[in-house]
Write an enzyme that holds these catalytic residues in place. Structure first.
Site, PDB file in Angstrom:
ATOM      1  N   LYS A  17     -12.580   1.414  -1.706  1.00  0.00           N
ATOM      2  CA  LYS A  17     -11.716   0.271  -2.003  1.00  0.00           C
ATOM      3  C   LYS A  17     -12.325  -1.036  -1.497  1.00  0.00           C
ATOM      4  O   LYS A  17     -12.090  -2.100  -2.079  1.00  0.00           O
ATOM      5  CB  LYS A  17     -10.326   0.486  -1.375  1.00  0.00           C
ATOM      6  CG  LYS A  17      -9.442   1.487  -2.123  1.00  0.00           C
ATOM      7  CD  LYS A  17      -8.105   1.633  -1.426  1.00  0.00           C
ATOM      8  CE  LYS A  17      -7.159   2.532  -2.197  1.00  0.00           C
ATOM      9  NZ  LYS A  17      -6.683   1.928  -3.459  1.00  0.00           N
TER      10      LYS A  17
ATOM     11  N   ASP B  95       0.852  -1.197   0.000  1.00  0.00           N
ATOM     12  CA  ASP B  95       0.000   0.000   0.000  1.00  0.00           C
ATOM     13  C   ASP B  95       0.882   1.239   0.000  1.00  0.00           C
ATOM     14  O   ASP B  95       1.572   1.538   0.972  1.00  0.00           O
ATOM     15  CB  ASP B  95      -0.897  -0.012   1.235  1.00  0.00           C
ATOM     16  CG  ASP B  95      -1.926   1.105   1.227  1.00  0.00           C
ATOM     17  OD1 ASP B  95      -1.816   2.015   0.379  1.00  0.00           O
ATOM     18  OD2 ASP B  95      -2.817   1.084   2.085  1.00  0.00           O
TER      19      ASP B  95
ATOM     20  N   CYS C 256      -7.312  10.492  -6.892  1.00  0.00           N
ATOM     21  CA  CYS C 256      -7.238   9.055  -6.628  1.00  0.00           C
ATOM     22  C   CYS C 256      -8.188   8.388  -7.599  1.00  0.00           C
ATOM     23  O   CYS C 256      -9.305   8.886  -7.815  1.00  0.00           O
ATOM     24  CB  CYS C 256      -7.633   8.717  -5.186  1.00  0.00           C
ATOM     25  SG  CYS C 256      -6.308   8.924  -3.985  1.00  0.00           S
TER      26      CYS C 256
ATOM     27  N   CYS D 247      -3.008   4.724 -11.357  1.00  0.00           N
ATOM     28  CA  CYS D 247      -2.905   5.042  -9.927  1.00  0.00           C
ATOM     29  C   CYS D 247      -2.106   6.317  -9.804  1.00  0.00           C
ATOM     30  O   CYS D 247      -0.964   6.386 -10.292  1.00  0.00           O
ATOM     31  CB  CYS D 247      -2.232   3.913  -9.155  1.00  0.00           C
ATOM     32  SG  CYS D 247      -1.939   4.313  -7.406  1.00  0.00           S
ATOM     33  N   ASN D 248      -2.683   7.331  -9.196  1.00  0.00           N
ATOM     34  CA  ASN D 248      -2.010   8.626  -9.091  1.00  0.00           C
ATOM     35  C   ASN D 248      -0.789   8.581  -8.187  1.00  0.00           C
ATOM     36  O   ASN D 248       0.312   8.941  -8.593  1.00  0.00           O
ATOM     37  CB  ASN D 248      -2.995   9.675  -8.569  1.00  0.00           C
ATOM     38  CG  ASN D 248      -4.088  10.025  -9.540  1.00  0.00           C
ATOM     39  OD1 ASN D 248      -4.001  10.977 -10.303  1.00  0.00           O
ATOM     40  ND2 ASN D 248      -5.176   9.256  -9.507  1.00  0.00           N
ATOM     41  N   THR D 249      -0.966   8.112  -6.961  1.00  0.00           N
ATOM     42  CA  THR D 249       0.111   8.139  -5.973  1.00  0.00           C
ATOM     43  C   THR D 249       1.317   7.337  -6.419  1.00  0.00           C
ATOM     44  O   THR D 249       2.465   7.711  -6.173  1.00  0.00           O
ATOM     45  CB  THR D 249      -0.396   7.623  -4.618  1.00  0.00           C
ATOM     46  OG1 THR D 249      -1.555   8.375  -4.233  1.00  0.00           O
ATOM     47  CG2 THR D 249       0.670   7.770  -3.541  1.00  0.00           C
ATOM     48  N   ALA D 250       1.097   6.222  -7.110  1.00  0.00           N
ATOM     49  CA  ALA D 250       2.192   5.362  -7.540  1.00  0.00           C
ATOM     50  C   ALA D 250       3.086   6.029  -8.577  1.00  0.00           C
ATOM     51  O   ALA D 250       4.190   5.541  -8.852  1.00  0.00           O
ATOM     52  CB  ALA D 250       1.640   4.050  -8.084  1.00  0.00           C
TER      53      ALA D 250
END
Length: 235
Positions: free
Chosen positions: A162, A52, A193, A83-86
């Site tokens: 989620k 995560d 997100c 996926c934005n954060t990744a």
């Protein structure tokens, strides 16, 4: 038409699985096709075992790099990651695979700039907010984020999505977060997100809502079919 010369797309997915499936559905919907053979070849690794990236000390980068290398080995010629954060690991992913990655954060920031807005409100995790702050600043735009307490509640709402909860209460909570950003001075909203658009769209908010996953799907179709230039490959 025939897409025999189209590029093969590799998808780093599973963050989360529902958002990846939605991206794949849009990719298929945006591809002009009269028969099966007209579609783009897609190799997707929907890997929910990736750590995560919202958790402190996450080691997601190494797993994503391995996934990217495996996609390249399987025949992928360009990568996408819904996926934005990744995207914090974009450089590592490209170095590990030797393949270009279609930059979802860049697409969303550019779309926000085209609206003429001076400040964009971003509904996203902390890692995504950091990325968007940098990308928006490069376009002379400011970022509006939720206050700390509201940001914590946003993450609770996000993990409800989620878990599969797409009900009215979750939608209402996300609408409240969007309205908080508008009241704080946001002139356009970015769904930072990929779970956000699963419950929220333009009809639910008072500002234009930019969906980076939708932009990513459209750009991937253009790139793979040769309508748009391939992103720069890593050096």
């Amino acid at each position: 038409m025939s897409n025999d010369t189209s590029l093969t797309l590799g998808v780093l997915g599973g963050m989360g699985p529902a958002a990846t499936v939605e991206f794949l559905a849009r990719l298929q919907a945006y591809t002009p096709a009269e028969k099966d053979q007209d579609h783009i070849r897609v190799i997707a690794d929907i890997n929910p075992r990736a750590p995560d990236h919202n958790a402190p000390g996450s080691q997601a980068g190494g797993v994503l790099a391995e996934m990217a290398g495996a996609l390249q080995g399987a025949g992928a010629q360009v990568l996408a990651m819904p996926c934005n954060t990744a995207h914090a690991h974009a450089d590592l992913i490209q170095r590990a695979s030797g393949l270009p990655l279609v930059d979802m954060i860049g697409l969303a920031a550019e779309a926000a700039a085209r609206t003429g807005a001076a400040r964009a409100g971003v509904l996203g995790a902390k890692g995504a907010l950091k990325l968007y702050r940098e990308y928006l600043a490069a376009r002379a735009m400011g970022l509006v984020a939720l206050p700390p307490e509201a940001q914590e509640q946003f993450m609770v709402t996000l993990y409800r999505i989620k878990s599969g909860d797409l009900g009215h209460d979750v939608k209402r909570e996300m609408q409240v977060h969007a309205e908080t950003l508008r009241a704080a001075g946001a002139e356009v909203l970015i769904a930072g997100c990929t779970e956000v658009p699963l419950v929220l769209d333009d009809r639910d908010v008072k500002l234009e809502l930019i969906d980076p996953g939708d932009l990513l799907a459209r750009r991937c179709v253009g790139v793979c079919l040769g309508w748009e230039p391939l992103p720069h490959a890593p050096a």
